[in-house]
Every structure is written in structure tokens, then in C-alpha cells.
Design an enzyme around this catalytic site. Structure first.
Site, PDB file in Angstrom:
ATOM      1  N   LYS A  37      58.990  34.406  31.729  1.00 31.85           N
ATOM      2  CA  LYS A  37      59.292  33.395  32.732  1.00 31.85           C
ATOM      3  C   LYS A  37      57.942  33.359  33.258  1.00 31.85           C
ATOM      4  O   LYS A  37      57.256  33.916  34.002  1.00 31.85           O
ATOM      5  CB  LYS A  37      60.093  34.160  33.834  1.00 31.85           C
ATOM      6  CG  LYS A  37      61.137  33.125  34.392  1.00 31.85           C
ATOM      7  CD  LYS A  37      60.438  32.065  35.355  1.00 31.85           C
ATOM      8  CE  LYS A  37      59.658  32.527  36.694  1.00 31.85           C
ATOM      9  NZ  LYS A  37      58.789  31.349  37.486  1.00 31.85           N
ATOM     10  N   GLU A  81      51.427  43.744  39.187  1.00 34.30           N
ATOM     11  CA  GLU A  81      49.956  43.342  39.533  1.00 34.30           C
ATOM     12  C   GLU A  81      49.867  42.527  40.565  1.00 34.30           C
ATOM     13  O   GLU A  81      50.545  41.190  40.398  1.00 34.30           O
ATOM     14  CB  GLU A  81      49.081  43.112  38.462  1.00 34.30           C
ATOM     15  CG  GLU A  81      48.679  43.993  37.254  1.00 34.30           C
ATOM     16  CD  GLU A  81      47.891  45.205  38.031  1.00 34.30           C
ATOM     17  OE1 GLU A  81      47.236  45.053  38.835  1.00 34.30           O
ATOM     18  OE2 GLU A  81      47.868  46.504  37.369  1.00 34.30           O
ATOM     19  N   CYS A 109      42.742  37.372  41.199  1.00 38.46           N
ATOM     20  CA  CYS A 109      43.035  38.710  42.060  1.00 38.46           C
ATOM     21  C   CYS A 109      41.866  39.735  42.086  1.00 38.46           C
ATOM     22  O   CYS A 109      41.951  40.296  43.045  1.00 38.46           O
ATOM     23  CB  CYS A 109      44.538  39.400  41.652  1.00 38.46           C
ATOM     24  SG  CYS A 109      44.267  39.871  40.004  1.00 38.46           S
ATOM     25  N   GLU A 114      44.902  38.246  51.606  1.00 34.15           N
ATOM     26  CA  GLU A 114      44.058  37.555  50.432  1.00 34.15           C
ATOM     27  C   GLU A 114      44.311  36.104  50.573  1.00 34.15           C
ATOM     28  O   GLU A 114      45.496  35.569  50.979  1.00 34.15           O
ATOM     29  CB  GLU A 114      45.100  37.969  49.204  1.00 34.15           C
ATOM     30  CG  GLU A 114      44.489  37.438  47.869  1.00 34.15           C
ATOM     31  CD  GLU A 114      45.197  37.698  46.473  1.00 34.15           C
ATOM     32  OE1 GLU A 114      46.551  37.734  46.588  1.00 34.15           O
ATOM     33  OE2 GLU A 114      44.366  38.322  45.911  1.00 34.15           O
TER      34      GLU A 114
HETATM   35  C1  UN1 Z   1      39.649  38.876  35.259  1.00 31.60           C
HETATM   36  O1  UN1 Z   1      39.037  39.084  36.602  1.00 31.60           O
HETATM   37  O2  UN1 Z   1      39.033  38.801  34.344  1.00 31.60           O
HETATM   38  O3  UN1 Z   1      45.664  37.484  38.428  1.00 31.60           O
HETATM   39  C2  UN1 Z   1      40.954  39.024  35.293  1.00 31.60           C
HETATM   40  C3  UN1 Z   1      44.477  37.794  38.194  1.00 31.60           C
HETATM   41  C4  UN1 Z   1      44.024  39.292  37.376  1.00 31.60           C
HETATM   42  C5  UN1 Z   1      43.316  38.862  36.266  1.00 31.60           C
HETATM   43  C6  UN1 Z   1      41.816  38.891  36.486  1.00 31.60           C
HETATM   44  N1  UN1 Z   1      45.235  39.935  37.235  1.00 31.60           N
HETATM   45  O4  UN1 Z   1      43.479  37.509  38.618  1.00 31.60           O
END
Ligand code: UN1
Length: 479
Positions: free
Chosen positions: A173, A248, A282, A381
Site C-alpha cells: 500500500k 520506521e 527522516c 519533526e
Molecule cells: C537516506 O537518508 O538515504 O524516510 C534514506 C526516510 C528514510 C530514508 C532515508 N526512511 O527518509
């Protein structure tokens, strides 16, 4: 004619309850395509198809799985310019970043093609003489994969590739903002020759399809990347069903700059961490923690460097930073600039909406200085091109401020001191630590993930992915 794209369920492309347009954030007049919205019964059909496909797929030969993943990886790599362009058109990161991400996705599939052949177990003697013990790993079942809009190729790849490599089936999804890359990936996976039902694409909103996926009894485990709020809802749902989960979520990643840093390196990696990919990672750094002596020259150098940043159409040559992905995100980013100013931070660069030839969600990267660790801009964030600078007296205070956060994904330090670099690697409360490198931009063959509010469950990527995508069996045999 605007092209229409459908869902992939049990090896068939099926229309849903309607279509939604996929709009280019660099140019709102540009509609990339229309994408089908599944309903809950189609989600159920996808899960049922995956359940039916699982017994045969889970014991299929590892050579067949490796060949399929290698073929997928090769096609992505061969088409990386076209796929990268699609990515940058629908998500808004620059074309160079889009092509780089497409290449990363291709390499991830090729890495896990090899992992199909390398899933080892252990044999041990029993404490009871005459008995042997084997420890092996088996697939879980059907994995629900829910992916965000900011890495529309790489994140689906790094969840789907290990899931399939270790013998699981998948229902994907994708984020509703970026269905184009997910559809292109599904098309490539479908043509790799894997059996019907092993991989399914179900597009739709998180509230409807995402919730139904997480709560479906046929889903064994959920791998999710996205916001903290949604992650907490998924965690509660998965716990209720006793499903395995891998979440994550956010970051509020610190970038420490010490007095002894190389100023050019420090400024370059702060600009990259904070503003490239429009700060929509992130792993982006949004807290720049700078010691006293270098503070004035660092701020000055940042202002000069930021003045040279070209914000524009993601597909145009010369663009450093594309648009923000959506109006809601742009409004959130701008509101945090106001929040920071109201809290007493000083805006010394950017922070306003920009107009370009085409109507898009452009924003000048913002730098807020003289901020303090307790301000909302340093705790929440933002997920946009907004960074704040915190002044500290020395390394010890820098480390304490860096760790003073509910998140713990990535942390960076700019220093020429081996002593401080070594201490920071050891004492940073983050899953990933970078020395003289940006906090964002990671390799695809080593573990990815964080601590505290950033991540929950086993790491992603590299051979550590087996922790989540397999379950361990211990077998005893009387010799
Ligand atoms: C990166 O910094 O190369 O959602 C990957 C995000 C992370 C991936 C970052 N899970 O920004």
C-alpha cells in the site's frame, strides 16, 4: 488523454472504485496520471491471493527467487533515468536525486537476489549427548508493506526485496501522494515471472486501505515507514493482533559542529543534510548544534552558501532543491518558521514561499539561529527545508543537546578531532552516526534504523533484514 493505472491483485490489473490524479508539485498543471483507488473488498482479495500463493512460493527454489529479484534489479537499473525522472516529477526531489534513488532501488533488488542464496542457519550439539540441534530461518507469510511519499522507489524496494527473497508474499500500500513509482515498480515485479499473488499492489488512502491491511487477519507482519502518529496507530493495531511489526518513523537528527571542524566541510554537509531532497527525509538534520568559537563564522558561511541554492522545478537542470511535496506539507513548513520566530529564534535566511514560472509548492530553505533545545522547532519533526541552530559552549554540551530528543535515528558530527569523533560514535543515542558526513544518504547493504521514537522492531536493509522477514526454527534430532 491522461493515462489510467490500476491495482495488481492476484496477477491481474484491476480498476477500483475510482481514480485520483497524481499531480506534479513543481507544476500543478501537470497531471502525471490517474491511479485506481481500491476498496476494502479488493484489499481482502489481494491478501487472500497472497495467502494462496504463499505455500508454493515459500518452498520455491532459491535459484528461482534469486533470478526473479536479479531481473527486477536489472530492469530498474536499465531504466533508472526514466524511473528517476518519474520520481522527481511526482515527488519533487531533483532529477539527479531521483535517478540516484532509482539506482539504489535496482541495487537493493540485486543485493537481495544474492541474499536468497546466503540465508544460513546453525548446527549445534545438544547439551544432551546424542542429539543434534539445527537453527533455521523460515518465511513469515504475507507481509503488509506501507510506504511513505518521500522515497517512492527506494523504500518500497528495501521492504519488498527482502520480503520476497526470504520466501514471503507481499501486499503493498504505497503513499497516495506518489502512486506512480509504486505502479512502475509493480509492473516490473509482475513481469519478472513471479507467480500470481506473490506480489500485490493496492492503492488507496491510509485511513481506509492502510487500516484494513494492518487489521486483516491474513497479514502476518507489517513493515511501515511514515509518521510517528500513524506508526503509533499501527503499533497498537499490530499488538492487538500479535503481529510482528517493523516501524520506521520520524527523526530530529542533530548535526554537531565543533570549533575544530573544517568550516567548508561542515557547511556543505549541513546544507545537504538539512535542505537537499527539500529536507523531506527522516534522516535529514534539522538541529545544527554549534560550539561557541565557530558559531559566528558558521552562521555567516551558511548564509552565503544558502544564497547560492537554486530552488526550482525538480526536472530543470541547475535546480538544487525542488518543491515541497504538497500544499499541506508547505503550510506545515511555513507555520514552523512562524512558531520558531514566536519562540524567540531569529530567521536569518529563507523561510518564505517562492513563486516560479509554473504554479508549485516552492519554499526558500529556512535557517533559524539562536534557538534553544526546548523550542518546538527543536523537538518536533518538521519534515521540510527548515533548520535551526543551537549555540553550545563545548563538546560535552553538544553531545548532551544532541541526545536530548525523543528521536534517535541519525546523528552527525563535524570535527577534525579523533577523540571527539570516537567519543561521539560511542555515546550518540542514535541508530546511525556520521562523522564529517551528512546525516542523510545511506548505503543499501548495511542496517538502517534508529532508537527511541524513531524506530520500532528489527533493522531494515542488508543481511540484518532477515531478522524481521524470517522466523527462527530450532529443530532437535536424536542421532
Ligand atoms: C537516506 O537518508 O538515504 O524516510 C534514506 C526516510 C528514510 C530514508 C532515508 N526512511 O527518509
Amino acid at each position: 488523454m491522461i493515462p489510467q493505472h490500476t491495482n495488481l491483485i492476484n496477477g491481474e490489473w484491476l480498476a477500483g472504485t475510482g481514480y485520483v490524479p497524481n499531480v506534479n508539485p513543481s507544476n500543478l498543471a501537470d497531471v502525471i496520471g490517474e491511479y485506481a483507488q481500491a476498496d476494502v473488498s479488493q484489499l481482502g482479495a489481494a491478501v487472500a491471493a497472497a495467502q494462496r500463493a504463499f505455500p508454493a512460493w515459500s518452498i520455491s527454489g532459491i535459484q528461482a527467487r534469486a533470478d526473479a529479484l536479479d531481473k527486477i534489479g536489472n530492469e530498474i537499473l536499465a531504466r533508472k533515468e526514466e524511473l528517476g525522472t518519474l520520481l522527481s516529477r511526482e515527488e519533487g526531489k531533483t532529477r539527479a536525486e531521483g535517478i540516484g534513488e532509482a539506482a539504489r532501488a535496482g541495487n537493493i533488488f540485486k543485493f537481495f537476489a544474492g541474499e536468497c542464496l546466503r540465508l544460513a542457519g546453525e548446527t549445534l550439539p545438544s547439551v544432551r549427548p546424542g542429539i543434534g540441534v539445527e537453527v533455521t530461518r523460515e518465511p513469515l507469510g504475507v507481509i503488509g508493506v506501507i510506504t511513505p511519499w518521500n522515497f517512492p522507489l527506494a523504500i518500497p524496494a528495501w521492504k519488498i526485496a527482502p520480503a520476497l527473497a526470504y520466501g514471503n508474499c507481499v501486499v503493498l500500500k504505497p503513499a497516495d501522494l506518489v502512486p506512480g513509482c509504486a505502479w512502475a515498480l509493480a509492473d516490473i515485479i509482475q513481469r519478472s515471472g513471479i507467480p500470481a499473488g506473490v506480489f500485490n499492489l493496492v492503492m488507496g488512502s491510509g485511513r481506509v486501505i492502510g487500516d484494513a491491511l494492518v487489521n486483516h487477519p491474513g497479514i502476518t507482519a507489517v513493515s511501515f515507514t511514515g509518521s510517528v502518529g500513524v506508526g503509533q496507530r499501527i503499533a497498537a493495531a499490530c499488538a492487538g493482533h500479535m503481529k510482528k511489526m517493523q516501524l520506521e518513523m520520524g527523526g530530529k537528527n542533530p548535526q554537531v559542529v565543533l570549533d575544530d571542524a573544517d568550516l567548508n566541510i561542515a557547511v556543505e554537509l549541513c546544507v545537504q543534510s538539512a535542505f537537499y531532497s527539500t529536507g523531506q527525509r527522516c534522516t535529514a538534520s534539522s538541529r545544527l548544534i554549534v560550539t561557541d568559537a565557530i558559531y559566528p563564522s558558521f552562521i555567516h558561511a551558511m548564509q552565503q552558501r544558502m544564497a547560492a541554492i537554486q530552488v526550482g522545478d525538480a526536472l530543470a537542470a541547475g535546480t538544487d532543491i525542488g518543491p515541497v511535496s504538497s500544499l499541506a506539507q508547505l503550510e506545515q513548513d511555513l507555520s514552523y518558521v512562524d512558531i520558531g520566530k514566536a519562540e524567540g529564534a531569529r530567521l536569518v535566511a529563507g523561510g518564505e514561499r517562492l513563486l516560479r514560472d509554473a504554479d508549485g509548492f516552492y519554499m526558500a530553505p529556512a535557517l533559524l539561529v539562536d534557538s534553544t533545545p526546548t523550542m518546538r522547532i527543536n523537538r518536533e519533526e518538521i519534515f521540510g527545508p527548515v533548520a535551526s541552530v543551537i549555540r553550545v559552549k563545548d563538546y560535552d554540551e553538544a553531545l548532551a543537546v544532541a541526545n536530548d530528543t525523543p528521536f534517535g535515528l541519525s546523528a552527525g558530527i563535524a570535527t577534525t578531532s579523533l577523540k571527539y569523533a570516537t567519543h561521539f560514535k560511542r555515546h550518540s543515542q542514535a541508530g546511525m552516526v556520521m562523522v564529517n558526513l551528512p546525516t542523510a544518504g545511506v548505503d543499501y547493504h548495511v542496517p538502517f534504523g534508529g532508537r527511541k521514537g524513531s524506530s520500532y522492531g528489527p533493522r531494515e536493509q542488508g543481511r540484518y533484514a532477515a531478522e524481521f522477514f524470517t522466523t527462527v526454527k530450532t529443530a532437535y534430532t536424536l542421532a
